[in-house]
Design a protein around this motif. Structure first.
Motif, PDB file in Angstrom:
ATOM      1  N   HIS A 198       0.860  -1.175   0.000  1.00 25.90           N
ATOM      2  CA  HIS A 198       0.000   0.000   0.000  1.00 25.90           C
ATOM      3  C   HIS A 198       0.903   1.233   0.000  1.00 25.90           C
ATOM      4  CE1 HIS A 198      -3.952  -1.978   0.650  1.00 25.90           C
ATOM      5  NE2 HIS A 198      -3.156  -2.937   1.079  1.00 25.90           N
ATOM      6  N   LEU A 199       1.175   1.705  -1.203  1.00 22.73           N
ATOM      7  CA  LEU A 199       2.161   2.775  -1.378  1.00 22.73           C
ATOM      8  C   LEU A 199       1.702   4.109  -0.807  1.00 22.73           C
ATOM      9  CD1 LEU A 199       3.276   1.947  -5.036  1.00 22.73           C
ATOM     10  CD2 LEU A 199       4.367   1.262  -2.892  1.00 22.73           C
ATOM     11  N   GLU A 200       0.407   4.228  -0.500  1.00 23.64           N
ATOM     12  CA  GLU A 200      -0.086   5.512  -0.008  1.00 23.64           C
ATOM     13  C   GLU A 200       0.531   5.895   1.335  1.00 23.64           C
ATOM     14  OE1 GLU A 200      -3.158   2.329   1.093  1.00 23.64           O
ATOM     15  OE2 GLU A 200      -1.938   2.872  -0.643  1.00 23.64           O
ATOM     16  N   ILE A 201       1.055   4.912   2.078  1.00 28.07           N
ATOM     17  CA  ILE A 201       1.585   5.262   3.402  1.00 28.07           C
ATOM     18  C   ILE A 201       2.868   6.079   3.296  1.00 28.07           C
ATOM     19  CG2 ILE A 201       0.662   3.072   4.289  1.00 28.07           C
ATOM     20  CD1 ILE A 201       3.691   2.518   5.046  1.00 28.07           C
ATOM     21  N   ILE A 202       3.557   5.988   2.143  1.00 23.83           N
ATOM     22  CA  ILE A 202       4.804   6.745   2.027  1.00 23.83           C
ATOM     23  C   ILE A 202       4.537   8.239   1.888  1.00 23.83           C
ATOM     24  CG2 ILE A 202       6.023   4.796   1.010  1.00 23.83           C
ATOM     25  CD1 ILE A 202       5.785   6.120  -1.697  1.00 23.83           C
ATOM     26  N   GLN A 203       3.264   8.626   1.730  1.00 19.43           N
ATOM     27  CA  GLN A 203       2.921  10.055   1.675  1.00 19.43           C
ATOM     28  C   GLN A 203       3.012  10.690   3.053  1.00 19.43           C
ATOM     29  OE1 GLN A 203      -0.921  10.368  -0.195  1.00 19.43           O
ATOM     30  NE2 GLN A 203      -0.279   9.243  -2.019  1.00 19.43           N
ATOM     31  N   ASP A 204       2.943   9.854   4.088  1.00 23.15           N
ATOM     32  CA  ASP A 204       3.072  10.348   5.461  1.00 23.15           C
ATOM     33  C   ASP A 204       4.540  10.286   5.874  1.00 23.15           C
ATOM     34  OD1 ASP A 204       1.884  10.905   8.271  1.00 23.15           O
ATOM     35  OD2 ASP A 204       3.113   9.114   8.575  1.00 23.15           O
ATOM     36  N   GLU A 205       5.062  11.387   6.350  1.00 22.57           N
ATOM     37  CA  GLU A 205       6.495  11.472   6.657  1.00 22.57           C
ATOM     38  C   GLU A 205       6.911  10.475   7.731  1.00 22.57           C
ATOM     39  OE1 GLU A 205       9.798  14.786   8.111  1.00 22.57           O
ATOM     40  OE2 GLU A 205       7.793  15.430   7.447  1.00 22.57           O
ATOM     41  N   GLY A 206       6.085  10.325   8.766  1.00 20.48           N
ATOM     42  CA  GLY A 206       6.430   9.403   9.842  1.00 20.48           C
ATOM     43  C   GLY A 206       6.457   7.958   9.363  1.00 20.48           C
ATOM     44  N   SER A 207       5.444   7.574   8.572  1.00 19.03           N
ATOM     45  CA  SER A 207       5.389   6.208   8.049  1.00 19.03           C
ATOM     46  C   SER A 207       6.531   5.955   7.077  1.00 19.03           C
ATOM     47  CB  SER A 207       4.047   5.958   7.348  1.00 19.03           C
ATOM     48  OG  SER A 207       2.981   6.054   8.265  1.00 19.03           O
ATOM     49  N   ARG A 208       6.873   6.986   6.300  1.00 22.03           N
ATOM     50  CA  ARG A 208       7.974   6.852   5.345  1.00 22.03           C
ATOM     51  C   ARG A 208       9.287   6.627   6.079  1.00 22.03           C
ATOM     52  NH1 ARG A 208       6.762  10.891   2.583  1.00 22.03           N
ATOM     53  NH2 ARG A 208       8.203  12.452   3.375  1.00 22.03           N
ATOM     54  N   ALA A 209       9.464   7.285   7.189  1.00 24.47           N
ATOM     55  CA  ALA A 209      10.691   7.107   7.981  1.00 24.47           C
ATOM     56  C   ALA A 209      10.766   5.687   8.545  1.00 24.47           C
ATOM     57  CB  ALA A 209      10.724   8.129   9.116  1.00 24.47           C
ATOM     58  N   LYS A 210       9.635   5.172   9.013  1.00 30.02           N
ATOM     59  CA  LYS A 210       9.606   3.795   9.524  1.00 30.02           C
ATOM     60  C   LYS A 210       9.928   2.793   8.415  1.00 30.02           C
ATOM     61  CE  LYS A 210       6.141   4.739  13.113  1.00 30.02           C
ATOM     62  NZ  LYS A 210       4.742   4.468  13.570  1.00 30.02           N
ATOM     63  N   LEU A 211       9.368   3.066   7.238  1.00 29.92           N
ATOM     64  CA  LEU A 211       9.603   2.176   6.105  1.00 29.92           C
ATOM     65  C   LEU A 211      11.080   2.163   5.724  1.00 29.92           C
ATOM     66  CD1 LEU A 211       8.369   0.347   3.907  1.00 29.92           C
ATOM     67  CD2 LEU A 211       8.045   2.406   2.518  1.00 29.92           C
ATOM     68  N   ASN A 212      11.670   3.342   5.639  1.00 26.09           N
ATOM     69  CA  ASN A 212      13.094   3.432   5.295  1.00 26.09           C
ATOM     70  C   ASN A 212      13.961   2.733   6.328  1.00 26.09           C
ATOM     71  OD1 ASN A 212      12.667   4.862   2.917  1.00 26.09           O
ATOM     72  ND2 ASN A 212      12.759   6.856   3.943  1.00 26.09           N
ATOM     73  N   SER A 213      13.552   2.837   7.600  1.00 27.31           N
ATOM     74  CA  SER A 213      14.309   2.196   8.668  1.00 27.31           C
ATOM     75  C   SER A 213      14.282   0.675   8.519  1.00 27.31           C
ATOM     76  CB  SER A 213      13.724   2.598  10.027  1.00 27.31           C
ATOM     77  OG  SER A 213      14.373   1.914  11.079  1.00 27.31           O
ATOM     78  N   ILE A 214      13.123   0.132   8.151  1.00 34.61           N
ATOM     79  CA  ILE A 214      13.001  -1.314   7.961  1.00 34.61           C
ATOM     80  C   ILE A 214      13.843  -1.768   6.771  1.00 34.61           C
ATOM     81  CG2 ILE A 214      11.399  -3.180   7.353  1.00 34.61           C
ATOM     82  CD1 ILE A 214       9.241  -1.619   8.925  1.00 34.61           C
ATOM     83  N   PHE A 215      13.747  -1.033   5.670  1.00 38.86           N
ATOM     84  CA  PHE A 215      14.529  -1.397   4.485  1.00 38.86           C
ATOM     85  C   PHE A 215      16.022  -1.348   4.779  1.00 38.86           C
ATOM     86  CE2 PHE A 215      11.070  -0.126   1.203  1.00 38.86           C
ATOM     87  CZ  PHE A 215      10.449  -1.339   1.427  1.00 38.86           C
ATOM     88  N   GLU A 216      16.434  -0.356   5.537  1.00 36.96           N
ATOM     89  CA  GLU A 216      17.847  -0.240   5.897  1.00 36.96           C
ATOM     90  C   GLU A 216      18.286  -1.419   6.773  1.00 36.96           C
ATOM     91  OE1 GLU A 216      21.686   1.193   6.078  1.00 36.96           O
ATOM     92  OE2 GLU A 216      20.018   1.851   4.805  1.00 36.96           O
ATOM     93  N   LYS A 217      17.421  -1.805   7.672  1.00 43.01           N
ATOM     94  CA  LYS A 217      17.725  -2.906   8.613  1.00 43.01           C
ATOM     95  C   LYS A 217      17.931  -4.222   7.885  1.00 43.01           C
ATOM     96  CE  LYS A 217      15.574  -5.409  12.490  1.00 43.01           C
ATOM     97  NZ  LYS A 217      14.381  -5.443  13.385  1.00 43.01           N
ATOM     98  N   TYR A 218      17.170  -4.453   6.804  1.00 47.44           N
ATOM     99  CA  TYR A 218      17.209  -5.760   6.142  1.00 47.44           C
ATOM    100  C   TYR A 218      17.896  -5.747   4.772  1.00 47.44           C
ATOM    101  CZ  TYR A 218      13.920  -7.439   9.671  1.00 47.44           C
ATOM    102  OH  TYR A 218      13.326  -7.808  10.845  1.00 47.44           O
ATOM    103  N   LYS A 219      18.496  -4.640   4.398  1.00 44.67           N
ATOM    104  CA  LYS A 219      19.001  -4.516   3.038  1.00 44.67           C
ATOM    105  C   LYS A 219      20.057  -5.552   2.674  1.00 44.67           C
ATOM    106  CE  LYS A 219      22.440  -0.951   4.103  1.00 44.67           C
ATOM    107  NZ  LYS A 219      22.865   0.429   3.800  1.00 44.67           N
ATOM    108  N   LEU A 220      20.836  -6.016   3.657  1.00 40.51           N
ATOM    109  CA  LEU A 220      21.855  -7.019   3.385  1.00 40.51           C
ATOM    110  C   LEU A 220      21.298  -8.433   3.414  1.00 40.51           C
ATOM    111  CD1 LEU A 220      24.825  -5.571   5.462  1.00 40.51           C
ATOM    112  CD2 LEU A 220      24.361  -5.305   3.029  1.00 40.51           C
ATOM    113  N   LYS A 221      20.033  -8.571   3.775  1.00 40.98           N
ATOM    114  CA  LYS A 221      19.443  -9.895   3.925  1.00 40.98           C
ATOM    115  C   LYS A 221      18.545 -10.269   2.762  1.00 40.98           C
ATOM    116  CE  LYS A 221      21.143 -10.284   8.091  1.00 40.98           C
ATOM    117  NZ  LYS A 221      22.199 -11.266   8.419  1.00 40.98           N
ATOM    118  N   ILE A 222      18.189  -9.325   1.924  1.00 44.55           N
ATOM    119  CA  ILE A 222      17.190  -9.613   0.879  1.00 44.55           C
ATOM    120  C   ILE A 222      17.700  -9.222  -0.498  1.00 44.55           C
ATOM    121  CG2 ILE A 222      15.217  -9.408   2.427  1.00 44.55           C
ATOM    122  CD1 ILE A 222      14.836  -6.533   1.389  1.00 44.55           C
ATOM    123  N   GLN A 223      18.964  -9.355  -0.721  1.00 45.44           N
ATOM    124  CA  GLN A 223      19.506  -9.035  -2.039  1.00 45.44           C
ATOM    125  C   GLN A 223      19.001 -10.021  -3.085  1.00 45.44           C
ATOM    126  OE1 GLN A 223      23.732  -8.893  -1.572  1.00 45.44           O
ATOM    127  NE2 GLN A 223      23.692  -7.081  -0.293  1.00 45.44           N
TER     128      GLN A 223
END
Length: 303
Positions: free
Chosen positions: A278-303
């Motif tokens: 649900h891409l609409e959540i990235i319109q919210d700054e707080g949700s976008r920050a949480k999303l980026n944090s998750i992607f950063e946390k797992y970026k080496l695990k899901i190549q």
């Protein structure tokens, strides 16, 4: 029984525990049905499945096996309650669902170790909180809704006319894809005529009654399911079918870090219960920050 036949019943017992895990995690969403009956049914099938593995690994050796206290408890539950309803049966009391689940896991792992010589070396017990039927009940998924979910998740999926029933081929005769299918077959180097002769294997029980010629015409579908837990269950079931049909030794195991990431993405609303983004959540700054944090946390695990 062959090793992969025994594996089927071992994995069925594992899925009985998966059902209990799902019920434990979703009691409120399932409060409109008789959960006690569902739990009892899952336990009943668990003990029957466990004893299929034990009985066929060690025919006529029950007395010797029951020298192991945990194996004896499996047979007690099967003989006194699951297969029969003896008046002198006394159930084991558990204070919490976690205690029950831990006990069943211990029993299944013990059965796996005892029968290790008769099971495939690469078999694993990968527990996930999921039950296909209860999941569909909770989220009101009927046949049409499931088709819609798959259409949304896999918009580039292509259906082929040869996959339809005779009635379906007649009903959709104006959108026949035969020529397209022949072209696809040629592109990927397989024989179209051989593909259309194949039939989808519904159950490993059917294999015993198939001739070698009939086995060669069988096909096994590896389905994703409505979420990753179901995808794991489906793929492991499909591996067992393929192994029994063609004498192979395939198996799949989960990437647990990937499952953890999906759970975190669901928690912030980026994915729903069907793992649709649900891409609409990235319109919210707080949700976008949480999303980026998750992607950063797992970026080496899901190549």
């Amino acid at each position: 029984m062959k090793k992969w036949e025994l594996a089927r019943y071992l994995i069925e017992a594992k899925k009985n525990i998966d059902t209990l895990l799902y019920i434990k995690d979703n009691q409120q969403l399932l409060r409109n049905i008789d959960l006690r009956e569902k739990i009892a049914a899952a336990c009943q099938q668990f003990y029957i499945n466990c004893c299929v593995v034990l009985d066929n690994s060690f025919p006529k050796a029950k007395k010797c096996l029951c020298e192991n206290e945990i194996i004896a408890s499996i047979y007690y539950e099967r003989d006194k309650n699951s297969a029969h309803k003896d008046e002198n049966y006394r159930s084991q009391k558990f204070k919490t669902p976690d205690e029950l689940i831990a006990s069943l896991k211990n029993q299944l792992e013990t059965a796996r170790i005892v029968c290790k010589e008769y099971l495939p070396e690469n078999i694993t017990l990968d527990y996930v909180p999921h039950n296909k039927d209860l999941f569909r009940l909770v989220y009101r998924v009927n046949a049409q809704m499931e088709n819609d979910i798959n259409t949304v998740k896999y918009p580039r999926g292509v259906f082929h006319s040869y996959q339809l029933s005779e009635e379906g081929r007649h009903y959709f005769r104006n959108i026949d894809t035969t020529e397209q299918d022949r072209g696809t077959a040629e592109m990927f180097g397989y024989d179209y005529e051989e593909v259309v002769k194949r039939q989808v294997l519904q159950s490993t029980d059917d294999i015993r009654e198939l001739s070698e010629e009939e086995k060669a015409r069988q096909a096994v579908i590896f389905e994703n399911g409505l979420n990753s837990y179901e995808g794991l269950q489906n793929r492991q079931d499909s591996c067992i079918k393929v192994n029994l049909l063609f004498g192979l030794n395939m198996w799949v195991t989960p990437n647990w870090k990937f499952f953890e990431m999906l759970d975190e993405l669901k928690a912030i609303g980026f994915m729903d219960q069907f793992e649709i983004e649900h891409l609409e959540i990235i319109q919210d700054e707080g949700s976008r920050a949480k999303l980026n944090s998750i992607f950063e946390k797992y970026k080496l695990k899901i190549q």
